[in-house]
Structure formats: C-alpha cells, structure tokens
Design a protein around this motif. Structure first.
Motif, PDB file in Angstrom:
ATOM      1  N   ALA A  65      20.158 -12.519 -19.759  1.00 47.59           N
ATOM      2  CA  ALA A  65      21.258 -12.034 -18.928  1.00 47.59           C
ATOM      3  C   ALA A  65      22.486 -11.718 -19.781  1.00 47.59           C
ATOM      4  CB  ALA A  65      21.605 -13.079 -17.872  1.00 47.59           C
ATOM      5  N   ALA A  66      22.810 -12.565 -20.758  1.00 47.51           N
ATOM      6  CA  ALA A  66      23.979 -12.335 -21.606  1.00 47.51           C
ATOM      7  C   ALA A  66      23.831 -11.048 -22.407  1.00 47.51           C
ATOM      8  CB  ALA A  66      24.186 -13.524 -22.552  1.00 47.51           C
ATOM      9  N   ILE A  67      22.659 -10.849 -23.018  1.00 52.34           N
ATOM     10  CA  ILE A  67      22.446  -9.633 -23.813  1.00 52.34           C
ATOM     11  C   ILE A  67      22.449  -8.404 -22.914  1.00 52.34           C
ATOM     12  CG2 ILE A  67      20.869  -8.443 -25.361  1.00 52.34           C
ATOM     13  CD1 ILE A  67      22.263 -10.891 -26.568  1.00 52.34           C
ATOM     14  N   THR A  68      21.808  -8.509 -21.734  1.00 49.53           N
ATOM     15  CA  THR A  68      21.762  -7.375 -20.809  1.00 49.53           C
ATOM     16  C   THR A  68      23.157  -6.980 -20.341  1.00 49.53           C
ATOM     17  OG1 THR A  68      19.572  -8.065 -20.039  1.00 49.53           O
ATOM     18  CG2 THR A  68      20.797  -6.533 -18.634  1.00 49.53           C
ATOM     19  N   LEU A  69      23.954  -7.971 -19.944  1.00 50.68           N
ATOM     20  CA  LEU A  69      25.309  -7.673 -19.480  1.00 50.68           C
ATOM     21  C   LEU A  69      26.176  -7.138 -20.613  1.00 50.68           C
ATOM     22  CD1 LEU A  69      26.121 -10.619 -17.039  1.00 50.68           C
ATOM     23  CD2 LEU A  69      25.223  -8.355 -16.540  1.00 50.68           C
ATOM     24  N   GLY A  70      25.988  -7.671 -21.813  1.00 46.26           N
ATOM     25  CA  GLY A  70      26.767  -7.184 -22.954  1.00 46.26           C
ATOM     26  C   GLY A  70      26.478  -5.731 -23.265  1.00 46.26           C
ATOM     27  N   ILE A  71      25.191  -5.375 -23.337  1.00 48.74           N
ATOM     28  CA  ILE A  71      24.820  -3.989 -23.630  1.00 48.74           C
ATOM     29  C   ILE A  71      25.230  -3.076 -22.479  1.00 48.74           C
ATOM     30  CG2 ILE A  71      22.864  -2.441 -24.011  1.00 48.74           C
ATOM     31  CD1 ILE A  71      21.489  -4.719 -25.514  1.00 48.74           C
ATOM     32  N   GLY A  72      25.022  -3.527 -21.242  1.00 49.45           N
ATOM     33  CA  GLY A  72      25.418  -2.727 -20.089  1.00 49.45           C
ATOM     34  C   GLY A  72      26.904  -2.431 -20.081  1.00 49.45           C
ATOM     35  N   ASN A  73      27.719  -3.436 -20.393  1.00 51.87           N
ATOM     36  CA  ASN A  73      29.173  -3.236 -20.456  1.00 51.87           C
ATOM     37  C   ASN A  73      29.541  -2.186 -21.489  1.00 51.87           C
ATOM     38  OD1 ASN A  73      31.003  -4.650 -18.700  1.00 51.87           O
ATOM     39  ND2 ASN A  73      30.105  -6.547 -19.448  1.00 51.87           N
ATOM     40  N   LYS A  74      28.951  -2.277 -22.668  1.00 52.19           N
ATOM     41  CA  LYS A  74      29.323  -1.370 -23.748  1.00 52.19           C
ATOM     42  C   LYS A  74      28.872   0.064 -23.485  1.00 52.19           C
ATOM     43  CE  LYS A  74      31.682  -4.144 -26.145  1.00 52.19           C
ATOM     44  NZ  LYS A  74      33.138  -3.917 -26.251  1.00 52.19           N
ATOM     45  N   PHE A  75      27.771   0.249 -22.746  1.00 52.48           N
ATOM     46  CA  PHE A  75      27.348   1.610 -22.425  1.00 52.48           C
ATOM     47  C   PHE A  75      28.157   2.202 -21.275  1.00 52.48           C
ATOM     48  CE2 PHE A  75      23.610   0.892 -25.042  1.00 52.48           C
ATOM     49  CZ  PHE A  75      23.370   2.165 -25.546  1.00 52.48           C
ATOM     50  N   VAL A 114      28.649 -13.553 -27.560  1.00 49.15           N
ATOM     51  CA  VAL A 114      29.855 -14.261 -27.126  1.00 49.15           C
ATOM     52  C   VAL A 114      29.662 -14.807 -25.712  1.00 49.15           C
ATOM     53  CG1 VAL A 114      32.300 -13.974 -26.566  1.00 49.15           C
ATOM     54  CG2 VAL A 114      31.365 -12.938 -28.639  1.00 49.15           C
ATOM     55  N   LEU A 115      29.110 -13.969 -24.811  1.00 43.28           N
ATOM     56  CA  LEU A 115      28.858 -14.420 -23.443  1.00 43.28           C
ATOM     57  C   LEU A 115      27.849 -15.567 -23.419  1.00 43.28           C
ATOM     58  CD1 LEU A 115      28.652 -10.995 -21.536  1.00 43.28           C
ATOM     59  CD2 LEU A 115      30.571 -12.596 -21.620  1.00 43.28           C
ATOM     60  N   LEU A 116      26.856 -15.496 -24.299  1.00 42.25           N
ATOM     61  CA  LEU A 116      25.863 -16.567 -24.363  1.00 42.25           C
ATOM     62  C   LEU A 116      26.514 -17.887 -24.771  1.00 42.25           C
ATOM     63  CD1 LEU A 116      22.887 -17.499 -24.339  1.00 42.25           C
ATOM     64  CD2 LEU A 116      22.756 -16.810 -26.747  1.00 42.25           C
ATOM     65  N   LEU A 117      27.354 -17.845 -25.792  1.00 42.56           N
ATOM     66  CA  LEU A 117      28.032 -19.070 -26.218  1.00 42.56           C
ATOM     67  C   LEU A 117      28.908 -19.641 -25.117  1.00 42.56           C
ATOM     68  CD1 LEU A 117      29.068 -18.100 -29.868  1.00 42.56           C
ATOM     69  CD2 LEU A 117      27.481 -19.918 -29.219  1.00 42.56           C
ATOM     70  N   ALA A 118      29.600 -18.739 -24.381  1.00 41.23           N
ATOM     71  CA  ALA A 118      30.498 -19.203 -23.327  1.00 41.23           C
ATOM     72  C   ALA A 118      29.730 -19.726 -22.117  1.00 41.23           C
ATOM     73  CB  ALA A 118      31.431 -18.068 -22.907  1.00 41.23           C
ATOM     74  N   GLN A 165      40.199 -18.329 -19.428  1.00 44.84           N
ATOM     75  CA  GLN A 165      40.185 -17.576 -18.175  1.00 44.84           C
ATOM     76  C   GLN A 165      39.502 -16.228 -18.332  1.00 44.84           C
ATOM     77  OE1 GLN A 165      41.456 -18.774 -15.079  1.00 44.84           O
ATOM     78  NE2 GLN A 165      41.278 -20.610 -16.344  1.00 44.84           N
ATOM     79  N   ALA A 166      39.533 -15.674 -19.535  1.00 45.81           N
ATOM     80  CA  ALA A 166      38.934 -14.363 -19.767  1.00 45.81           C
ATOM     81  C   ALA A 166      37.407 -14.410 -19.743  1.00 45.81           C
ATOM     82  CB  ALA A 166      39.414 -13.811 -21.111  1.00 45.81           C
ATOM     83  N   TYR A 167      36.821 -15.627 -19.842  1.00 41.75           N
ATOM     84  CA  TYR A 167      35.367 -15.723 -19.965  1.00 41.75           C
ATOM     85  C   TYR A 167      34.699 -16.492 -18.823  1.00 41.75           C
ATOM     86  CZ  TYR A 167      36.111 -13.977 -24.671  1.00 41.75           C
ATOM     87  OH  TYR A 167      36.463 -13.187 -25.742  1.00 41.75           O
ATOM     88  N   ILE A 168      35.464 -17.149 -17.951  1.00 43.88           N
ATOM     89  CA  ILE A 168      34.848 -17.988 -16.934  1.00 43.88           C
ATOM     90  C   ILE A 168      34.062 -17.159 -15.925  1.00 43.88           C
ATOM     91  CG2 ILE A 168      36.971 -18.031 -15.549  1.00 43.88           C
ATOM     92  CD1 ILE A 168      34.379 -20.861 -15.925  1.00 43.88           C
ATOM     93  N   ILE A 169      34.617 -16.025 -15.468  1.00 42.85           N
ATOM     94  CA  ILE A 169      33.915 -15.198 -14.489  1.00 42.85           C
ATOM     95  C   ILE A 169      32.650 -14.612 -15.100  1.00 42.85           C
ATOM     96  CG2 ILE A 169      34.090 -13.199 -12.962  1.00 42.85           C
ATOM     97  CD1 ILE A 169      35.815 -15.592 -12.159  1.00 42.85           C
ATOM     98  N   ASP A 170      32.772 -14.075 -16.331  1.00 42.49           N
ATOM     99  CA  ASP A 170      31.597 -13.519 -17.011  1.00 42.49           C
ATOM    100  C   ASP A 170      30.534 -14.595 -17.211  1.00 42.49           C
ATOM    101  OD1 ASP A 170      32.673 -11.000 -17.159  1.00 42.49           O
ATOM    102  OD2 ASP A 170      33.531 -11.299 -19.150  1.00 42.49           O
ATOM    103  N   SER A 171      30.957 -15.826 -17.506  1.00 47.49           N
ATOM    104  CA  SER A 171      29.991 -16.914 -17.705  1.00 47.49           C
ATOM    105  C   SER A 171      29.211 -17.197 -16.430  1.00 47.49           C
ATOM    106  CB  SER A 171      30.721 -18.181 -18.169  1.00 47.49           C
ATOM    107  OG  SER A 171      31.355 -17.974 -19.401  1.00 47.49           O
ATOM    108  N   PHE A 172      29.893 -17.246 -15.295  1.00 53.23           N
ATOM    109  CA  PHE A 172      29.191 -17.473 -14.033  1.00 53.23           C
ATOM    110  C   PHE A 172      28.247 -16.321 -13.706  1.00 53.23           C
ATOM    111  CE2 PHE A 172      32.371 -20.792 -12.957  1.00 53.23           C
ATOM    112  CZ  PHE A 172      31.496 -21.752 -12.481  1.00 53.23           C
TER     113      PHE A 172
END
Length: 542
Positions: free
Chosen positions: A493-503, A259-263, A469-476
C-alpha cells in the motif's frame, strides 16, 4: 715572484663580489607577476583582456590563479595593487604571493579587497582554464578541462579543441573532446553543412535534456537540408526522455513510499493488535526527529568529530525514547479505554496536542536544523534518473526496518504472542498469554518504530512541532488500504500510494492528487472493507 703575484691577483679577482645573474625561474617570476597584478585594476573588460594575456603565457601556475579568481578567492592589497592569495590569521589576513608562493606577511582585513568577477567573466575564466588544461600531461586535468569545454561550448575554443583531439591518446577523454567539438560546430555559423550534419548524431548520442536543448536551439537557424535530421533526433530524444521521466517518477514514488512505510508500519501493528486509533502516532515521529536533533547538538558541542556518526547514535536513542513514551501512554491512559474507539481517538488526539505544545515550550515553534552526514549528501545519475544519496539511504533503511519487524513478529516469543492476540484476544488470554503486557509492548514497539521514522524524516523534512501532522493521515490511509495489521499489505500500500501520488502530481497538483488518492481508496474500501490483505481470525472476523 711574478708567478706568486699573478696567483695572488687571480685569487683576489675570484674572491671579489660580482653581480648575481638572475636565474630563469626568477626571470619567469618577474615576467608573470605584473601580468597577474593586472587582473585587479580597471573594469571587467580590462580583466578579460588580462586573462587573455595570462593564457598566452602557457605557465601552469596561471591555472590555480584563474581558479581562485573564478571562486572569488583572489584579493588585491589596496595600498600596493599587489594581487595575493589570503588566509585568515586571527584578526589579520595572511598574504601569499600567487606566483612564487612566498609569504608576504600579514595585514588588517580592511587593507585587502576581493578582485570582483561577474557571470560573463566566469564564463571567460572557465574557457581560459579549459584552454590551459586541455593539453596537460595529467589525464585527470585533461578530462576535467574537456568536460568544462563541453559545458561552455565556446566557439573560441574550437581551434584549440581540434589540436587537442588530434593529440589525445586516451579514448574516454577523446570522446568527450569530440562531443564538445560537435556541440560547438552545431552552434557555429562558420561550420560547413557537412560538419554540422556529422555533428547532429554525435550531439543526439549525448542524450538527456542538454542534448535536447542544443538540438532544439539549433533547429531554427539550421540549413533546410539539415532540419529533417535535427527534427528526427529531437523526436527520438523526446521519446527517450518520456521513458526516463516515467522511470524518474517511479523512483520518486518508491522514495515517497519508503517514507510512508516508515511512518505507517508502527501504526499498522498497534492498530492491528490493539484496535486503537492512535492520533498521537505522528507525534512519536516528531519526537524521534527531535531526539535526532538533540543527539546531534550534543555531539556538535562535545565531540564534533563524531558528527558523521550522529545518525547511528540517534537511531537507538530515538527508538528507546519514543518506545518508553509509548509504553507510558498505554499504561497510563489507553488501557482504561479499550473497546471505546471514540474515547481512544479523542484521548490520543489530546495527547498529540500536549506533546506538540511541550516541544514548542522546550525548543520553540521554529524549525530546527538537522545536518546530513557526508555519506548522505550528493547525488548520482543512473541512466536518465537522478538519485540522491539521502533518498537512497532512506529506502534502504525502510527495507531494513521492515525486514527486522518481520523477524520480530515471526521469530520471537513476543511476536508469536502479538499474532495470537491479533487473531483472537480472548483465546490468547485463556491460553495464559498476558494480554496487558502484550498491549504495552506492542504500543511501545509501534511508537519506537515511529521514532525511527522521525530519524529518517529529519534528513529530508523540516524538524518542527508539526512534523507528525503531515504524515498521520497518509499513515492511516496506508494501513487501511493495505489491510489492518498486515505488514506485507502495508508495504504494498505504501509503495502503491507513493507511486500513484507522484504520477498524479504533474497533472493534478500535490493537493488535488492526494484528494484523488483518498477518493480512490474510499471507493476501494467500499468493495474490500478489510483492505488488500485481510488477516484471518475469529477475533478479527467478529
């Protein structure tokens, strides 16, 4: 003459009307119908007794009647007490006899009442249906019944289950029955120590949270000789569960990362090529989601048979709409602000507010419902991981978008020009590349990809004016962490941040987890200001 008279007499006897002898089927119907009608009167205890009587008949017609009662689809005619199946027929209700399937005519809706059940009666019904279907000749019916008995684990089914296990010839169905048998024996106070001891490894082999719950519940009342074996099985299941939970978090992280990658991927190319801090990028995502909603509403009202294809129609529509808006924004506003980062940031922030208010004025401030097509609903288990089809398709879609964008950048003239402008704008202009055209097309492409992200997000998030608005900060964060303008860096970066968030979420919570990720990125940027994968070029390094 006497012979003739005898013949005439015989013919008269044969031609005389005789009382019709009821057939076996009619006798069975007459016997079963009152038992079915007994489901309606009285309280829940009376209905439970009536269910027990119906089960003893062994009549296969009882099963759909009990299933209808379980699902709340069995009704009684108040005037006659007749239990019936119903179907809407205009302003009336069409009645069908549940035993004979005969048409009983139509009555007004107010003349029938639902036969009520509660949760306790539903458990009784599931057990009763299981009892009637365990010995069916249809393998699918027997498998479904065995799974139902395993789920309910009612001790009353043990004797029937032993009979079914002895008669079963299908290995898969027999295994499910034996699992149900083991679960019931482990719970039963009447089972012998040896039966319980043999049941422990069978229950443990089921794996998952259900097996862990069954063993944990049985530990307190288990004989002392059996407690070490149960505790060892619990410890083994807990270790396995921890591994599967970690794998589940990885999947959730990959899903969030897609999702972060698409955004972020559209922002990566506009930020990398043009150096524009586009605060309206989230609104392009939002416009893509609203385009999906609009397409789906048009299809729902004009061609409802195409609803399952609505996303395929919405994808090009969302891309074209948001790309055209992006080109208009770049040509009308942003091209006058190149080289002035603060003014660009403020201008795009103002555009984002205008677009939000425009959507509120057209669609209202409330969330809009975008339906999932049938092929994106449901889930399946992969080992100990639960995978929803919606998230799986979004991961696949993100990969397709990423590979398509790579092909555009590396295999087309526009992609070559974009890379040239990214590396050295002045030299590219001196070589005859129309940099204003490249800027407009780049901004349009980035906005179009954001629109595609909106299509995907409409399937998992609320479609509202604040969606972007929920995705603009994460996108940057993704773009800066991965390296400005580098697509592979954006992916990692998108995959790393996604996995890091979930852990981090189970320990720190969703909000604090994001704050920790932001702090870690700031510390990382202090060491590597250009991110994970910095692009090379004189213009970039200047």
């Amino acid at each position: 003459m006497k012979f003739i008279r005898n013949i005439i007499t015989l013919l008269m006897i044969l031609g005389a009307p005789v009382a019709a002898t009821p057939t076996l089927a009619q006798t069975a119907d007459a016997t079963l119908s009152p038992l079915v009608d007994a489901l309606a009167p009285g309280n829940f205890k009376d209905r439970e007794a009536a269910i027990g009587v119906l089960v003893t008949t062994g009549d296969p017609r009882v099963v759909p009647i009990l299933q209808a009662l379980t699902e709340g689809e069995l009704y009684v005619v108040e005037a006659t007490g007749k239990v019936v199946f119903t179907a809407p027929s205009g302003t009336n209700i069409k009645l069908t006899d549940p035993v004979t399937a005969a048409d009983l005519g139509e009555v007004p809706k107010g003349e029938v009442e639902k036969v009520k059940v509660n949760n306790g009666l539903r458990r009784v019904l599931r057990t009763a249906i299981g009892q009637m279907t365990l010995l069916s000749e249809d393998t699918r019916v027997r498998m479904s019944a065995a799974q139902s008995v395993l789920r309910d684990a009612d001790e009353a089914n043990l004797e029937l289950l032993e009979t079914a296990v002895a008669a079963e010839t299908d290995p898969a169905i027999k295994r499910v029955m034996e699992n149900a048998q083991a679960v019931i024996r482990l719970k039963s106070a009447d089972a012998t120590l040896e039966e319980k001891r043999a049941a422990v490894p069978v229950v443990a082999a089921l794996g998952g949270r259900d097996a862990l719950s069954i063993l944990t519940a049985s530990l307190a009342n288990a004989p002392d000789e059996l407690k070490p074996a149960i505790q060892a099985s619990i410890d083994g299941l807990a270790r396995d569960r921890a591994v599967w939970d970690a794998a589940q978090n990885v999947w959730y992280g990959v899903s969030l990362g897609s999702v972060l990658l698409l955004a972020a991927i559209g922002l990566a190319i506009t930020f990398g090529v043009m150096g524009v801090i586009n605060m309206a990028h989230g609104e392009m995502v939002m416009l893509g989601a609203y385009t999906t909603f609009g397409v789906q509403e048009i299809i729902r009202n004009t061609a409802p048979g195409l609803l399952d294809s609505s996303l395929a129609i919405a994808l090009p529509a969302a891309f074209l709409v948001t790309a055209a808006i992006g080109v208009a924004i770049e040509r009308g506003i942003i091209r006058w602000l190149y080289g002035r980062a603060l003014e660009t940031l403020l201008a795009t922030w103002g555009i984002s507010l205008i677009l939000q208010q425009l959507i509120r004025s057209i669609f209202g401030p409330t969330n809009q419902q975008v339906g999932n097509p049938s092929w994106m609903t449901g889930s399946f288990d992969l080992g100990g991981i639960s995978v929803t089809y919606t998230r799986l398709w979004i991961v696949v879609f993100a990969i397709v978008v990423f590979l398509s964008l790579l092909a555009v950048l590396n295999r087309t003239a526009l992609g070559l020009q974009m890379r040239a402008v990214t590396q050295n704008r002045r030299m590219a202009s001196a070589m005859g590349i129309r940099t204003p055209y490249v800027d407009a097309m780049t901004f349009g492409l980035g906005s179009g990809i954001a629109g595609l992200a909106g299509v995907a997000l409409s399937q998992i998030d609320n479609v509202s004016p604040n969606l972007g608005q929920a995705y603009i900060i994460d996108s940057f964060m993704v773009v800066v962490f991965g390296g400005v303008g580098n697509l592979w860096g954006t992916l990692i970066a998108a995959i790393t941040l996604g996995i890091g968030n979930k852990f981090l979420e189970p320990y720190a919570g969703a909000v604090l987890g994001k704050i920790l990720i932001l702090v870690l990125i700031i510390l990382f940027i202090q060491r590597r200001p250009r991110g994970l994968f910095a692009l090379k070029g004189r213009f970039i390094e200047a």
